[in-house]
Design an enzyme around this catalytic site. Structure first.
Site, mmCIF file in Angstrom:
data_model
loop_
_atom_site.group_PDB
_atom_site.id
_atom_site.type_symbol
_atom_site.label_atom_id
_atom_site.label_comp_id
_atom_site.label_asym_id
_atom_site.label_seq_id
_atom_site.Cartn_x
_atom_site.Cartn_y
_atom_site.Cartn_z
ATOM 1 N N TRP A 185 0.841 -1.199 0.000
ATOM 2 C CA TRP A 185 0.000 0.000 0.000
ATOM 3 C C TRP A 185 0.889 1.266 0.000
ATOM 4 O O TRP A 185 0.573 2.251 -0.643
ATOM 5 C CB TRP A 185 -0.897 -0.004 1.245
ATOM 6 C CG TRP A 185 -1.776 1.230 1.361
ATOM 7 C CD1 TRP A 185 -3.017 1.381 0.818
ATOM 8 C CD2 TRP A 185 -1.465 2.454 2.027
ATOM 9 N NE1 TRP A 185 -3.508 2.629 1.111
ATOM 10 C CE2 TRP A 185 -2.576 3.317 1.862
ATOM 11 C CE3 TRP A 185 -0.381 2.915 2.756
ATOM 12 C CZ2 TRP A 185 -2.628 4.595 2.384
ATOM 13 C CZ3 TRP A 185 -0.421 4.200 3.273
ATOM 14 C CH2 TRP A 185 -1.540 5.033 3.090
ATOM 15 N N HIS A 186 2.005 1.181 0.737
ATOM 16 C CA HIS A 186 2.856 2.360 0.845
ATOM 17 C C HIS A 186 3.575 2.681 -0.460
ATOM 18 O O HIS A 186 3.904 3.833 -0.721
ATOM 19 C CB HIS A 186 3.893 2.178 1.964
ATOM 20 C CG HIS A 186 3.326 2.463 3.312
ATOM 21 N ND1 HIS A 186 2.675 1.498 4.044
ATOM 22 C CD2 HIS A 186 3.284 3.586 4.050
ATOM 23 C CE1 HIS A 186 2.259 2.035 5.188
ATOM 24 N NE2 HIS A 186 2.610 3.300 5.220
ATOM 25 N N GLY A 187 3.836 1.684 -1.250
ATOM 26 C CA GLY A 187 4.518 2.000 -2.496
ATOM 27 C C GLY A 187 4.705 0.780 -3.359
ATOM 28 O O GLY A 187 4.798 -0.340 -2.867
#
Lengths: 487, 471
Positions: free
Chosen positions: A324-326
């Site tokens: 989700w973060h990257g």
């Protein structure tokens, strides 16, 4: 529009005054809020406003239809429509290049021959945040925990509410949506506390995060040039950079919402005082970790299906959180590191030797608590290496070179992008922040502050503003955007 | 809501006040501040010069004083644009009422803040002017709205320089005057440019279109002139427009076009315009009178200001009383000749010494300001090919610590300054020749001055003991 920009400094006072002029008429207030939120977002790129509107329309319609659907399968179909639409948009804008790249690499690894290419896709700011927020609406309706709203205006305003639109906190519909149906009267004390919180957020972002960012960027963009204590310092500074950057944004968002009468959920609770990784995730990015708990971990079975399944579920949640973060392998490793430690902690917690005897006694003592706090911080910093590194190779280089110790000299300390006074200032401000948080957690700083003599309070306001004006990083050379805008 | 609004307004008031108060710590020390400080002097101001580096290099108030007995100040600042001239003029007229305003005007006066260097130089100027509605209006009309707070308050623009609060330069307001002429706003060096500089200059303009195409000033350019004129005409102060000599005018057709357009416009408006580029050869200027092809050196400025003084004498029917020179304490020539109070040291050499010292008749130390001195040599010869003079002085330990950021050469705790004085430094004043070498330090910090005259093989050394200086 950035909270730490001149544009916002002009936008917000005008918005604030007009908001309290129209606040008594609910519809008018929500129209004004919605339009202002759209202006706020369009300031960055008006084209992507249509994505938010599209997402709002889909979830508003689907939410209503789920409620009206007679059969479970129809409800499920509608939920899938919502999931596919929202996650599809997220997948396209955020992960398309990552998946293409991964496919080509795997194909070539297996003996194929494909040239790498990348789609020219701009990542819409805040898409990860508002997608999760709208999904919570349809999923909760599907689960029967929430009734769909009949009016489009409060829902659209809920999706686009500008203080938390681009970097959270990721609100649940059940918490924030009803607030758009309430009228708020102007409350001086609420406004004051909101402004103070926003000021504190600005301090964290402009004075600490953007200052240490200079050193972190220099070291992490050239990791091969540094070793030993230099890499360790850069990593510790990054820990504070990302904390002050993201929690600073959350503070501003919560503070601004408070001035308008809204309550947003708390997103951080002094995470670096955590004594375990499990506790860290109860204090770090709370709105995201609880979202994953409610909408990923529990549907996977949570802890209801035996130990091994629990461990697997926990690990999966953190892998997904990393993704989700990257869209990069480094973020997945970051998630995996946390996942591994969470699982290890869970296993250890269930063993008898940690729960009784010397270990338990030590853990409860002050020294023990401090030890676990430092231990947790070290693990968190280790994981941050993967989070911050520009590539997997860079992260390995940082990890390996961190153990190549060399003599600590002034030249090496102050040769990482921050001159001696700037470096010392960064340390002083970080120490002040930690002291303040410790004090606030124990005694409640705002309560004590409000009891002080007016001159003292005003002196504090002026000094605080001037600390930001003088020691804040802004203008040409300063980093501007919040880190979490890219997620 | 009203309570909050009132409190926010009061808070903003405090912040604005504090921004103004702190501004001084965020301004880099420069001559601008020092020049504007002259306005606080009680003596009346007769003639005020305005303009860019052309102005501050070309018009020497010393000469105006000596020739006309008038007190003058030069408010020329680097790259000064007319918008900024207007601000400075307004500020000057709030404090003084000059008899005449002399404005140096040329192409660049109209160019606005086209690049960051020009903007930076102009901001450096206006940082020293108090915050005012004029300043805000001007900046708001010229620059982007979001830039205005940063431009009004140096605290915001230069906040990252908070470290300099600890520096000597910021606290002690040091100006680097070594080898630089400085007098009541007049600034120049005493050097001449060499052949290399000239060739580079010519090459720069080699392929330029030299055709003389006349174009009228634009509406905006005329408005800039009119706005400036109104500042003076509102107070009935006559204006003389001038154009300082520069080789750029000979090589750049655009500069010439502007000069022509300016002349025509001012003539139509009935304002006098003295174009030194037209008369520069006839008044005796040559390449040795320039420190670079675009700026005069001290010697050139002397000639130009002398001509300007005669022009004023001819065209303005005032009572010029040169016997009663207003501020003769500050006039190096008068002072030096008459060994007045500000000459701290004076030694006249006998004929033998005179020969050994390559023609130096007299040497003296003349105090211009508290920490600004000039070594003045009166020489016998009309021309000196190359006279090497080394100046060095010992400074006390506590003074040395302040020099951490100074560019002076410190060898074994001794500050050394080395300069070669040539014909460029030779002034003729009332039939005598002078060589002038300005230097800066607080005198109590100096132990002994040493002068070495001549080259390595034939050096004569004499020491001016601090005991021998007039207290």
């Amino acid at each position: 529009m950035l909270f730490n920009s001149f544009d916002f400094a002009v936008f917000f006072p005008i918005f604030f005054v007009l908001y309290w002029v129209v606040h008594k008429k609910l519809t008018l207030r929500n129209v004004f809020l919605l339009l202002s939120s759209y202006v706020f977002y369009a300031w960055w790129d008006w084209r992507f406003l249509f994505l938010i509107i599209f997402s709002s329309v889909v979830d508003f319609v689907v939410g209503g239809q789920i409620e009206r659907a007679k059969t479970k399968s129809a409800k499920r179909t509608l939920l899938i429509v919502s999931l596919v639409t929202n996650l599809g948009l997220l997948a396209y804008f955020k992960y398309a290049n990552f998946f293409i790249d991964s496919f080509i690499n795997s194909f070539n690894f297996l003996g194929g021959s494909l040239d790498s290419f990348a789609l020219n896709i701009i990542l819409p700011v805040g898409i990860s945040f508002y997608t999760f927020q709208t999904l919570s609406y349809t999923i909760d309706i599907y689960r029967g925990r929430l009734k769909p709203v009949k009016e489009w205006l409060p829902f659209f305003t809920f999706v686009a509410f500008f203080p938390q639109l681009v970097a959270g906190p990721i609100e649940r519909a059940s918490h924030l949506l009803p607030q758009f149906y309430k009228k708020y009267d102007f409350d001086y004390d609420r406004v004051k506390s909101g402004l103070l919180l926003a000021l504190f957020g600005l301090f964290k972002k402009m004075v600490i995060a953007d200052r240490v960012a200079i050193l972190v960027n220099q070291v992490y963009n050239n990791p091969g040039d540094y070793s030993g204590h230099e890499l360790i310092i850069a990593t510790v500074f990054f820990a504070f950079q990302i904390y002050c950057d993201f929690s600073g944004y959350s503070d501003i968002a919560i503070g601004i919402s408070r001035t308008l009468g809204f309550d947003l959920m708390k997103n951080f609770k002094s995470p670096y005082f955590s004594r375990s990784i499990t506790e860290f995730w109860r204090r770090w990015h709370i709105s995201l970790s609880t979202w994953f708990r409610d909408y990923v971990y529990i549907p996977l079975g949570g802890s209801r299906k035996g130990n091994y399944r629990t461990y697997a579920n926990l690990f999966i949640v953190f892998l997904v959180s990393g993704l989700w973060h990257g869209a990069a392998i480094t973020f997945i490793i970051w998630g995996a590191v946390h996942g591994v430690f969470i699982v290890v902690e869970k296993i250890l917690k269930e063993t008898s030797w940690t729960q009784a005897g010397t270990v338990a006694k030590f853990s409860k003592s002050y020294v023990g608590q401090l030890f676990w706090m430092l231990f947790t911080f070290v693990i968190v910093c280790f994981a941050w290496i993967f989070f911050r590194a520009n590539s997997f190779a860079d992260s390995l280089s940082v990890v390996l070179n961190s153990f190549q110790f060399k003599t600590i000299s002034k030249k090496s300390l102050f040769g990482m992008g921050l001159e001696a006074p700037e470096f010392k200032a960064a340390l002083v401000f970080i120490a002040l922040l930690l002291l303040f948080e410790a004090f606030h957690n124990k005694f409640g700083a705002l309560r004590i502050f409000n009891k002080q003599f007016i001159l003292l309070r005003w002196a504090f306001y002026i000094i605080a503003i001037f600390v930001i004006i003088i020691f804040g990083m802004y203008g040409d050379a300063a980093p501007k955007e919040f880190i979490y805008f890219q997620f | 809501m009203v309570k909050l609004a009132a409190k926010v307004l009061v808070l903003i008031g405090f912040i604005v006040l504090a921004l103004n108060f702190l501004g001084i710590y965020f301004i880099e020390p420069s001559l601008v501040e020092k020049k504007l400080d002259y306005l606080d002097n009680e003596s009346p101001l007769d003639v005020a010069f305005f303009g860019s580096s052309h102005a501050h290099s070309s018009y020497d108030p010393r000469v105006i004083e000596a020739e006309l007995g008038l007190n003058s100040l030069n408010f020329g600042f680097h790259a000064q644009r007319f918008e900024i001239t207007q601000l400075i003029a307004t500020h000057v007229l709030e404090k003084k009422q000059p008899k005449l305003a002399i404005i140096d005007i040329y192409k660049n006066s109209f160019l606005g803040f086209s690049d960051s260097i020009t903007l930076g130089l102009n901001l450096k100027t206006i940082d020293n002017l108090p915050a005012s509605l004029n300043k805000v209006t001007l900046l708001a009309s010229t620059l982007k709205a979001e830039e205005v707070p940063f431009l009004i308050w140096p605290t915001l623009r230069n906040h990252a320089k908070w470290k300099n609060l600890y520096d000597y330069d910021a606290n002690r307001r040091v100006y680097k005057f070594h080898g630089q002429e400085n007098f009541k706003g007049f600034q120049s060096q005493n050097n001449c440019f060499n052949r290399g500089v000239w060739n580079t200059f010519v090459a720069k303009y080699k392929n330029r279109n030299l055709k003389r195409e006349y174009k009228d000033l634009t509406k905006e350019e005329k408005a800039l002139i009119e706005n400036l004129i109104s500042v003076f005409s509102n107070k009935n102060i006559p204006i003389l427009f001038v154009n300082a000599p520069s080789y750029v005018n000979d090589y750049d057709s655009s500069s010439r076009r502007y000069t022509m357009s300016i002349k025509n416009y001012l003539s139509a408006r009935g304002y006098p315009f003295l174009d030194f580029n037209k008369i520069k050869d006839s008044i005796g200027l040559n390449k040795t009178h320039y420190r670079d092809p675009n700026h005069l050196n001290g010697k050139g400025a002397y000639i130009v200001t002398k001509y300007l003084s005669e022009y004023i004498k001819r065209n303005y029917k005032w009572n010029f009383n040169t016997d009663n020179r207003i501020d003769e304490k500050s006039n190096r020539y008068i002072h030096f000749e008459n060994e007045l109070q500000n000459v701290l040291y004076l030694k006249e050499f006998n004929p033998y010494e005179n020969e050994v010292l390559q023609g130096i008749v007299k040497v003296g130390i003349y105090q211009l300001e508290d920490d600004l001195y000039e070594l003045i040599f009166e020489t016998k010869k009309d021309s000196i090919d190359t006279l090497k003079i080394k100046l060095s002085y010992l400074i006390k330990d506590e003074e040395l610590s302040y020099l951490a950021f100074d560019k002076m050469n410190i060898i074994n705790d001794k500050v050394r300054y080395f300069d070669i004085l040539t014909q460029c430094n030779l002034y003729r004043y009332e039939e005598k020749n002078y060589l002038v070498f300005p230097f800066q330090h607080t005198l109590p910090g100096i132990n002994d001055l040493q002068l070495e005259v001549g080259d390595k093989l034939d050096t004569e050394l004499f020491v001016i003991s601090s005991d021998s200086l007039k207290k």
